[in-house]
Design a protein around this motif. Structure first.
Motif, PDB file in Angstrom:
ATOM      1  N   LEU A  53     -17.467   4.330  -2.597  1.00 26.00           N
ATOM      2  CA  LEU A  53     -16.806   5.236  -3.530  1.00 26.00           C
ATOM      3  C   LEU A  53     -15.310   5.026  -3.402  1.00 26.00           C
ATOM      4  O   LEU A  53     -14.757   5.095  -2.303  1.00 26.00           O
ATOM      5  N   GLU A  54     -14.653   4.773  -4.522  1.00 27.91           N
ATOM      6  CA  GLU A  54     -13.205   4.617  -4.525  1.00 27.91           C
ATOM      7  C   GLU A  54     -12.606   5.740  -5.358  1.00 27.91           C
ATOM      8  O   GLU A  54     -12.647   5.710  -6.589  1.00 27.91           O
ATOM      9  N   TRP A  65     -11.063  -6.027  -4.848  1.00 32.92           N
ATOM     10  CA  TRP A  65     -10.969  -6.391  -3.428  1.00 32.92           C
ATOM     11  C   TRP A  65     -12.338  -6.277  -2.767  1.00 32.92           C
ATOM     12  O   TRP A  65     -12.737  -7.156  -1.998  1.00 32.92           O
ATOM     13  N   PHE A  66     -13.070  -5.207  -3.069  1.00 31.66           N
ATOM     14  CA  PHE A  66     -14.379  -5.002  -2.448  1.00 31.66           C
ATOM     15  C   PHE A  66     -15.363  -6.097  -2.849  1.00 31.66           C
ATOM     16  O   PHE A  66     -16.279  -6.417  -2.086  1.00 31.66           O
ATOM     17  N   LEU A  67     -15.191  -6.668  -4.021  1.00 32.82           N
ATOM     18  CA  LEU A  67     -16.067  -7.765  -4.437  1.00 32.82           C
ATOM     19  C   LEU A  67     -15.823  -9.015  -3.607  1.00 32.82           C
ATOM     20  O   LEU A  67     -16.706  -9.866  -3.476  1.00 32.82           O
ATOM     21  N   GLU A  68     -14.632  -9.125  -3.044  1.00 33.17           N
ATOM     22  CA  GLU A  68     -14.316 -10.246  -2.175  1.00 33.17           C
ATOM     23  C   GLU A  68     -14.830 -10.026  -0.757  1.00 33.17           C
ATOM     24  O   GLU A  68     -15.110 -10.982  -0.035  1.00 33.17           O
ATOM     25  N   ILE A  69     -14.974  -8.765  -0.378  1.00 32.29           N
ATOM     26  CA  ILE A  69     -15.400  -8.437   0.991  1.00 32.29           C
ATOM     27  C   ILE A  69     -16.908  -8.531   1.141  1.00 32.29           C
ATOM     28  O   ILE A  69     -17.419  -9.042   2.150  1.00 32.29           O
ATOM     29  N   PHE A  70     -17.632  -8.037   0.129  1.00 32.88           N
ATOM     30  CA  PHE A  70     -19.080  -7.935   0.242  1.00 32.88           C
ATOM     31  C   PHE A  70     -19.783  -8.781  -0.816  1.00 32.88           C
ATOM     32  O   PHE A  70     -19.246  -9.012  -1.901  1.00 32.88           O
ATOM     33  N   LYS A  72     -22.837  -8.088  -2.443  1.00 34.94           N
ATOM     34  CA  LYS A  72     -23.367  -7.327  -3.570  1.00 34.94           C
ATOM     35  C   LYS A  72     -23.093  -5.830  -3.394  1.00 34.94           C
ATOM     36  O   LYS A  72     -24.019  -5.033  -3.226  1.00 34.94           O
ATOM     37  N   PRO A  73     -21.848  -5.440  -3.465  1.00 35.32           N
ATOM     38  CA  PRO A  73     -21.549  -4.010  -3.308  1.00 35.32           C
ATOM     39  C   PRO A  73     -21.788  -3.236  -4.599  1.00 35.32           C
ATOM     40  O   PRO A  73     -21.735  -3.801  -5.696  1.00 35.32           O
ATOM     41  N   ASP A  74     -22.073  -1.954  -4.476  1.00 35.72           N
ATOM     42  CA  ASP A  74     -22.081  -1.042  -5.615  1.00 35.72           C
ATOM     43  C   ASP A  74     -20.843  -0.164  -5.473  1.00 35.72           C
ATOM     44  O   ASP A  74     -20.745   0.637  -4.536  1.00 35.72           O
ATOM     45  N   VAL A  75     -19.899  -0.338  -6.379  1.00 34.27           N
ATOM     46  CA  VAL A  75     -18.610   0.345  -6.283  1.00 34.27           C
ATOM     47  C   VAL A  75     -18.493   1.373  -7.406  1.00 34.27           C
ATOM     48  O   VAL A  75     -18.573   1.023  -8.590  1.00 34.27           O
ATOM     49  N   TYR A  76     -18.311   2.630  -7.024  1.00 32.93           N
ATOM     50  CA  TYR A  76     -18.153   3.717  -7.984  1.00 32.93           C
ATOM     51  C   TYR A  76     -16.705   4.198  -7.921  1.00 32.93           C
ATOM     52  O   TYR A  76     -16.233   4.644  -6.870  1.00 32.93           O
ATOM     53  N   CYS A  77     -16.004   4.094  -9.039  1.00 31.01           N
ATOM     54  CA  CYS A  77     -14.569   4.354  -9.076  1.00 31.01           C
ATOM     55  C   CYS A  77     -14.255   5.622  -9.860  1.00 31.01           C
ATOM     56  O   CYS A  77     -14.904   5.900 -10.866  1.00 31.01           O
ATOM     57  N   ILE A  98     -19.532  -2.493 -10.712  1.00 31.19           N
ATOM     58  CA  ILE A  98     -18.372  -1.603 -10.654  1.00 31.19           C
ATOM     59  C   ILE A  98     -18.466  -0.630 -11.825  1.00 31.19           C
ATOM     60  O   ILE A  98     -18.491  -1.043 -12.981  1.00 31.19           O
ATOM     61  N   ARG A  99     -18.516   0.665 -11.508  1.00 31.07           N
ATOM     62  CA  ARG A  99     -18.611   1.686 -12.556  1.00 31.07           C
ATOM     63  C   ARG A  99     -17.420   2.631 -12.444  1.00 31.07           C
ATOM     64  O   ARG A  99     -17.084   3.098 -11.349  1.00 31.07           O
TER      65      ARG A  99
END
Length: 259
Positions: A53-54, A65-70, A72-77, A98-99
């Motif tokens: 969660l961002e 940035w999180f796409l570079e770290i992991f 297959k992350p699920d990032v909720y912004c 990324i949503r």
């Protein structure tokens, strides 16, 4: 006090030492004069497909940035400022993992006043932020921010939608939150008060903090830690802190702050 401050400004080492002593006296860990790294985040989370969660994502710089770290992350912004939202959509585009939610998070559902920041900073081009500096907006009224950063203006306020993190998680059936990244400009406690249940399922928190009440009613780091009883400090940075949930994460043998 102001005279002492002016004198110490000429002796940075002594000033740093006094700050460390003051922090220790107030029960705070020492400050690491570094920045959080991708490697440290990856090491802490320890999985390739985390839920992140961002909160206060602005234009999505750290979202990418999180796409570079992991893998297959699920990032909720979450971002309430229309100016930053427009830049987010342009920079991030359409991505399945990324949503973006165009709301503020606080301690209640409904509507809330958002104080938009403005002004021009020498390091930021007009092209990057054509409508002015939008990195300091908050649901909290600016206070000492006006003197600490006098070039930042707060001439405009808008009404935005707000929700509690608990209700958002219930609505979207969110389970364990692996990493919560938060930059909400003084509204940290507002978010935490609306996230009582969510925090019990959150493994790591990385949040901005200030002990100078830059915004009205802003809680100090010590006050935030008192509220977050299940969390402990892994690394304290000059204006941010990395926390781990003691009930969900085994304590690491050593945290490599310089990774």
């Amino acid at each position: 006090m102001q005279h002492l401050k002016r004198v110490l400004d000429h002796f940075p080492r002594q000033k740093k030492a006094l700050k460390s002593l003051y922090g220790a006296f107030n029960g705070l860990p020492p400050v690491s004069n570094s920045e959080i790294t991708k490697e440290l985040i990856r090491e802490c989370v320890g999985k390739s497909c985390p839920t992140i969660l961002e909160i206060g994502c602005n234009d999505g710089g750290h979202s990418l940035w999180f796409l570079e770290i992991f893998e297959k992350p699920d990032v909720y912004c979450f971002e309430p400022d229309p100016r930053a939202i427009a830049r987010f959509k342009k920079k991030v585009g359409q991505r399945s993992n990324i949503r973006l939610f165009e709301i503020a998070l606080s301690d209640h559902d409904g509507n809330i006043t958002f104080h938009q920041s403005g002004g021009k900073h020498g390091e930021v081009s007009t092209e990057a932020m054509p409508e002015g500096w939008d990195l300091s907006g908050s649901i909290k009224q600016p206070k000492n921010h006006l003197t600490a950063h006098p070039w930042v203006t707060f001439d405009q306020s808008i009404t935005v939608k707000t929700a509690t993190l608990d209700n958002w998680c219930n609505e979207h059936e969110a389970g364990v939150i692996d990493f919560l990244w938060m930059d909400v400009q003084g509204a940290e406690m507002d978010v935490f008060k609306g996230a009582t249940n969510t925090l019990t399922n959150t493994r790591f928190i990385y949040t901005e903090y200030s002990n100078k009440e830059l915004y009205e009613g802003q809680y100090t780091l010590k006050q935030l830690l008192k509220h977050l009883k299940d969390f402990e400090v892994l690394v304290r940075y000059p204006g941010d802190v990395l926390l781990r949930n003691k009930k969900l994460v085994i304590a690491p043998n050593r945290v490599k702050t310089s990774l």
